[in-house]
Each structure stands twice: as structure tokens, then as C-alpha cells.
Design a protein around this motif. Structure first.
Motif, PDB file in Angstrom:
ATOM      1  N   GLN A 162     -39.657 -19.731  35.746  1.00  0.00           N
ATOM      2  CA  GLN A 162     -39.655 -20.912  34.893  1.00  0.00           C
ATOM      3  C   GLN A 162     -38.294 -21.597  34.944  1.00  0.00           C
ATOM      4  OE1 GLN A 162     -40.684 -19.436  31.008  1.00  0.00           O
ATOM      5  NE2 GLN A 162     -42.854 -19.198  31.483  1.00  0.00           N
ATOM      6  N   LYS A 163     -38.309 -22.909  34.841  1.00  0.00           N
ATOM      7  CA  LYS A 163     -37.078 -23.691  34.908  1.00  0.00           C
ATOM      8  C   LYS A 163     -36.528 -23.964  33.512  1.00  0.00           C
ATOM      9  CE  LYS A 163     -38.293 -26.128  39.211  1.00  0.00           C
ATOM     10  NZ  LYS A 163     -39.520 -25.398  39.520  1.00  0.00           N
ATOM     11  N   HIS A 164     -35.245 -23.645  33.318  1.00  0.00           N
ATOM     12  CA  HIS A 164     -34.526 -23.970  32.082  1.00  0.00           C
ATOM     13  C   HIS A 164     -33.161 -24.535  32.455  1.00  0.00           C
ATOM     14  CE1 HIS A 164     -37.619 -21.811  29.925  1.00  0.00           C
ATOM     15  NE2 HIS A 164     -37.339 -20.688  30.567  1.00  0.00           N
ATOM     16  N   LYS A 165     -32.559 -25.236  31.541  1.00  0.00           N
ATOM     17  CA  LYS A 165     -31.239 -25.823  31.795  1.00  0.00           C
ATOM     18  C   LYS A 165     -30.145 -24.836  31.405  1.00  0.00           C
ATOM     19  CE  LYS A 165     -32.516 -30.704  31.391  1.00  0.00           C
ATOM     20  NZ  LYS A 165     -32.266 -31.991  30.689  1.00  0.00           N
ATOM     21  N   SER A 166     -29.764 -24.004  32.358  1.00  0.00           N
ATOM     22  CA  SER A 166     -28.643 -23.088  32.137  1.00  0.00           C
ATOM     23  C   SER A 166     -28.136 -22.615  33.488  1.00  0.00           C
ATOM     24  CB  SER A 166     -29.068 -21.878  31.295  1.00  0.00           C
ATOM     25  OG  SER A 166     -29.876 -20.993  32.049  1.00  0.00           O
ATOM     26  N   MET A 167     -26.883 -22.187  33.515  1.00  0.00           N
ATOM     27  CA  MET A 167     -26.294 -21.687  34.747  1.00  0.00           C
ATOM     28  C   MET A 167     -27.020 -20.427  35.213  1.00  0.00           C
ATOM     29  SD  MET A 167     -24.147 -21.961  37.139  1.00  0.00           S
ATOM     30  CE  MET A 167     -23.583 -20.904  38.460  1.00  0.00           C
ATOM     31  N   LEU A 168     -27.341 -19.542  34.275  1.00  0.00           N
ATOM     32  CA  LEU A 168     -28.026 -18.313  34.628  1.00  0.00           C
ATOM     33  C   LEU A 168     -29.384 -18.612  35.247  1.00  0.00           C
ATOM     34  CD1 LEU A 168     -28.356 -15.252  34.664  1.00  0.00           C
ATOM     35  CD2 LEU A 168     -29.180 -15.376  32.299  1.00  0.00           C
ATOM     36  N   ASN A 169     -30.125 -19.519  34.640  1.00  0.00           N
ATOM     37  CA  ASN A 169     -31.445 -19.857  35.166  1.00  0.00           C
ATOM     38  C   ASN A 169     -31.352 -20.422  36.575  1.00  0.00           C
ATOM     39  OD1 ASN A 169     -33.766 -22.211  35.353  1.00  0.00           O
ATOM     40  ND2 ASN A 169     -34.499 -20.334  34.374  1.00  0.00           N
ATOM     41  N   SER A 170     -30.375 -21.298  36.803  1.00  0.00           N
ATOM     42  CA  SER A 170     -30.193 -21.858  38.144  1.00  0.00           C
ATOM     43  C   SER A 170     -29.844 -20.773  39.152  1.00  0.00           C
ATOM     44  CB  SER A 170     -29.084 -22.918  38.127  1.00  0.00           C
ATOM     45  OG  SER A 170     -29.451 -24.019  37.334  1.00  0.00           O
ATOM     46  N   LEU A 171     -29.021 -19.828  38.741  1.00  0.00           N
ATOM     47  CA  LEU A 171     -28.619 -18.746  39.642  1.00  0.00           C
ATOM     48  C   LEU A 171     -29.804 -17.837  39.961  1.00  0.00           C
ATOM     49  CD1 LEU A 171     -26.185 -17.552  41.137  1.00  0.00           C
ATOM     50  CD2 LEU A 171     -25.761 -16.123  39.126  1.00  0.00           C
ATOM     51  N   ILE A 172     -30.598 -17.513  38.946  1.00  0.00           N
ATOM     52  CA  ILE A 172     -31.780 -16.676  39.153  1.00  0.00           C
ATOM     53  C   ILE A 172     -32.747 -17.356  40.110  1.00  0.00           C
ATOM     54  CG2 ILE A 172     -33.869 -15.772  38.037  1.00  0.00           C
ATOM     55  CD1 ILE A 172     -32.142 -15.205  35.560  1.00  0.00           C
ATOM     56  N   LEU A 333     -32.307 -27.708  42.638  1.00  0.00           N
ATOM     57  CA  LEU A 333     -31.236 -26.794  43.034  1.00  0.00           C
ATOM     58  C   LEU A 333     -30.457 -27.314  44.239  1.00  0.00           C
ATOM     59  CD1 LEU A 333     -32.994 -23.298  42.795  1.00  0.00           C
ATOM     60  CD2 LEU A 333     -31.458 -24.348  41.123  1.00  0.00           C
ATOM     61  N   ILE A 334     -31.033 -28.243  44.973  1.00  0.00           N
ATOM     62  CA  ILE A 334     -30.468 -28.673  46.251  1.00  0.00           C
ATOM     63  C   ILE A 334     -29.017 -29.169  46.139  1.00  0.00           C
ATOM     64  CG2 ILE A 334     -30.704 -30.316  48.154  1.00  0.00           C
ATOM     65  CD1 ILE A 334     -33.741 -30.139  47.781  1.00  0.00           C
ATOM     66  N   PRO A 335     -28.662 -30.026  45.171  1.00  0.00           N
ATOM     67  CA  PRO A 335     -27.275 -30.510  45.116  1.00  0.00           C
ATOM     68  C   PRO A 335     -26.244 -29.414  44.892  1.00  0.00           C
ATOM     69  CG  PRO A 335     -28.719 -31.873  43.752  1.00  0.00           C
ATOM     70  CD  PRO A 335     -29.502 -30.658  44.135  1.00  0.00           C
ATOM     71  N   PHE A 336     -26.670 -28.278  44.341  1.00  0.00           N
ATOM     72  CA  PHE A 336     -25.724 -27.229  43.952  1.00  0.00           C
ATOM     73  C   PHE A 336     -25.753 -26.026  44.888  1.00  0.00           C
ATOM     74  CE2 PHE A 336     -27.519 -29.404  40.206  1.00  0.00           C
ATOM     75  CZ  PHE A 336     -26.391 -30.072  39.774  1.00  0.00           C
ATOM     76  N   ILE A 337     -26.413 -26.142  46.032  1.00  0.00           N
ATOM     77  CA  ILE A 337     -26.599 -25.004  46.932  1.00  0.00           C
ATOM     78  C   ILE A 337     -25.293 -24.280  47.272  1.00  0.00           C
ATOM     79  CG2 ILE A 337     -27.181 -24.395  49.325  1.00  0.00           C
ATOM     80  CD1 ILE A 337     -29.652 -26.140  49.069  1.00  0.00           C
ATOM     81  N   PRO A 338     -24.230 -24.943  47.745  1.00  0.00           N
ATOM     82  CA  PRO A 338     -23.013 -24.186  48.110  1.00  0.00           C
ATOM     83  C   PRO A 338     -22.340 -23.509  46.920  1.00  0.00           C
ATOM     84  CG  PRO A 338     -22.615 -26.544  48.248  1.00  0.00           C
ATOM     85  CD  PRO A 338     -24.088 -26.374  48.048  1.00  0.00           C
TER      86      PRO A 338
END
Length: 364
Positions: A162-172, A333-338
Motif C-alpha cells: 500500500q502507498k503512504h506518504k512517508s520515507m519508510l513507505n517509499s523505501l519499503i 518512486l521514479i524521481p527518487f530512484i538514486p
């Protein structure tokens, strides 16, 4: 110049891996789903998952598929998981229950519980997911099981979060995306090495011909990736990545719980076949070396050449991983890949260091 040559060489190895990933990123959906609906057994092993079962099982039972059974396995839960299972079974004849008691030889071992559930199954085609997962559509069962036939005995699916607005969620979600890109690409290249139990199908014939999980029954995890690593070949494995075939899980909400989960999962990688360990290890090592060497080259060598090497690597990475991310509906997630890659590398390094001194022993 030696540092620049080293950086360029490492970046080239990185790009070779991205070219491998392009086998999935630019693949056309050539797998043909069978129009005939063969009987299927959906198998879910649950330990202390009463709330998730109540929420997600209705999505399983509402699949548009004419002939399937649902095997619910209670793995020695301490909450009211089995009560919820009994209530579900009472209302739907397709549901069968397996109530596993603690066994001294296999205490806390999910594979033991799964083995009992598989033995309860009546059908040759089996589809596995977890209690905290729900299908992304009512076509999930048809999409995943429709690829199983005489030749294809394993189908690897995508288990999204599931998508949520957080750094942890993006990393997972990035770690899940990267893992999926790898196992899909390796499978497309004819060297399948793993799958995820959140969305995995295989035949009972494959299971019994390979003695189930016996070769790694003593390990607390690996019912999905180690089984696939042991049994998958270029001829018997297919991938399924249509959006209708996804499962969606609840992600961890704290770094501590996620790290604990990842520590358990990573312990199985050392039991992969040597060629897989070498390939995966080289990918991680060269990524780590690239980001370690990059600031050194900026400081001690030509910053213009260093920047050119970085730009080239990022361009290849964005094109291929971006395309793959679009396929798996992870566009944001694409803009933050690196940045996510860099963060994930250090998390994985920390886990490796922690696991060197102490290893988790239970699946929950």
C-alpha cells in the motif's frame, strides 16, 4: 586516473545489470493465460492474523473463478485467528481449515504448517498468498493460475505494498520494486532464482517431486524463495505482472519492524545456488563501491569526468528502472530512484553486519 578508471569500470558493471533488468522492463506481455479454468487451491498460512483475515479473505472468496478451494492454515496462533477461520468456513463451503499445534521438532516453522496445508489440498494447481495481502482485482486467481500448464509449473507474481506518504513507505516499496525487477528479469533471462510468498503459484507435482521443503525445513524462512531457487528452471517458470494479478499488502509502519522482517528474509540468500549468490552479491557490491568511490573521485580527480560517469549511469538507471517501475505501477518512486538506492544500500549493509552476530530464528 586510476580512481576514474575504477569508477568507470564499476559504473559499466552497474549498467550491465541494468541491461539485464531491461529484459523485464521492455518485455511485452507474451505469457498467454489459459481460457480454461482448472481447479485451483488457494493456500494461506496465518499466525496471529485475525484482523487481517477478516479484512482480506472476502477479496479472495469474491474472485471471478468457477472452481477453487481456500485452505486456511492456523499456525499455532495465540489470538482468535482460528475462531475467525471457523466463522469464515461456516459461511462458505469452499473454505477448508488446518489447525496446526506447536510441534517440538518444528516449533515456529512456517514450512511445517504449509506442508500440512498442502497435503490438505485437493487440486494440482496451488496459489499462495499471505493473510495480510489482498488481490488487486477479482481476476487475480485467473491471471496467476492461468499460466500453469504441463510445462509451466511455477508462476512468479508481484506482491505490492500500500502507498503512504512517508520515507519508510517509499523505501519499503522501492526495495520491493527492485527485488521484483531482479527476479522477473532473471526469470526472463532463463535463470529464475526466487519468488515471493505473497504472490506465488506452483503445481503439486513440482512440490512432491522435489520433496517439498525438506532440503531447508530447518530454516525459519525460505518457503518461497528457497523453494523457487531449488526447483525453478528456464523451462518451467513464467512471470505474471499484469496489474490485475498483483496482491497488495500492508507495509510495516516502523523502521524497527521492517528491519526485523528484512533480517529474517536476508538470512536465506546464502543458501541460494552459487551462480545466483555470485550474481546478486556482485550487483550489491558494485553499487556500494560506486557510491563510496564517487565522492572520492569528485574530491581527488576531475570533477567533470566524474560527473559525466555519474550522469551516464543515472541515465541508464532512470530509463530502465523507470520503465520497470511504470510496469509495476510504482511511478511516483521514479524521481527518487538514486536517493532510495543509496539509502537502501546502507540499510542492507547494516542488516548484513547485524546478522553476522545474531540471526532471527522465527518467522513471527
Amino acid at each position: 586516473m586510476i580512481l576514474l578508471y575504477a569508477l568507470a569500470s564499476i559504473a559499466l558493471i552497474n549498467c550491465c545489470y541494468y541491461l539485464l533488468f531491461s529484459k523485464f522492463a521492455f518485455a511485452s506481455p507474451s505469457e498467454i493465460v489459459s481460457k480454461k479454468c482448472y481447479p485451483v487451491s488457494v493456500i494461506i498460512c496465518a499466525k496471529n492474523e485475525a484482523e487481517n483475515l477478516s479484512e482480506n479473505i472476502p477479496f479472495i472468496l469474491s474472485q471471478e473463478y468457477p472452481d477453487f478451494e481456500l485452505i486456511l492454515i492456523n499456525d499455532a496462533s495465540s489470538d482468535n485467528t482460528f475462531d475467525i477461520m471457523e466463522q469464515i468456513a461456516k459461511n462458505d463451503a469452499r473454505v477448508k481449515l488446518v489447525n496446526v499445534k506447536n510441534n517440538e521438532a518444528f516449533w515456529g516453522n512456517k514450512k511445517y504448517a504449509l506442508t500440512l496445508g498442502i497435503k490438505k489440498s485437493l487440486n494440482k494447481r496451488m496459489l499462495f498468498t499471505d493473510a495480510d495481502c489482498k488481490p488487486a482485482s477479482n481476476q487475480w486467481l485467473r491471471e496467476m493460475s492461468g499460466l500453469l500448464d504441463t510445462n509451466t509449473q511455477i508462476v512468479l507474481g508481484y506482491g505490492a505494498y500500500q502507498k503512504h506518504k512517508s520515507m519508510l513507505n517509499s523505501l519499503i516499496r522501492f526495495e520491493t520494486l527492485l527485488t521484483a525487477i531482479q527476479y522477473f528479469a532473471y526469470a526472463k533471462a532463463g535463470i529464475p532464482y526466487m519468488g515471493v510468498g505473497r504472490n506465488l503459484a506452483y503445481t503439486s507435482k513440482l512440490y512432491y517431486d522435489n520433496n517439498g521443503f525438506m532440503s531447508h525445513i530447518q530454516l525459519p524462512s525460505g518457503d518461497d524463495d528457497l523453494f523457487v531457487n531449488e526447483t525453478a528452471t528456464s523451462k518451467n517458470t513464467a512471470i505474471c505482472y499484469s496489474e490485475e494479478s498483483f496482491t497488495i499488502s500492508k507495509p510495516k509502519t516502523t523502521f524497527k519492524s521492517w528491519i526485523t522482517q528484512k533480517r529474517r528474509h536476508i538470512t536465506t540468500a546464502k543458501f541460494y545456488k552459487p551462480k545466483h549468490k555470485i550474481a546478486l552479491g556482485l550487483y550489491y557490491a558494485t553499487n556500494l563501491l560506486f557510491w563510496l568511490l564517487l565522492p572520492v573521485c569528485f574530491a581527488l580527480t576531475s570533477w567533470k569526468i566524474t560527473l559525466l560517469i555519474l550522469a551516464f549511469r543515472l541515465l541508464v538507471q532512470y530509463i530502465i528502472m523507470g520503465k520497470a517501475a511504470q510496469k509495476l505501477k510504482e511511478n511516483n518512486l521514479i524521481p527518487f530512484i538514486p536517493f532510495l538506492e543509496l539509502f537502501l544500500i546502507w540499510v542492507q549493509l547494516s542488516i548484513f553486519i547485524f546478522n553476522s552476530s545474531a540471526k532471527p530464528t522465527r518467522w513471527k
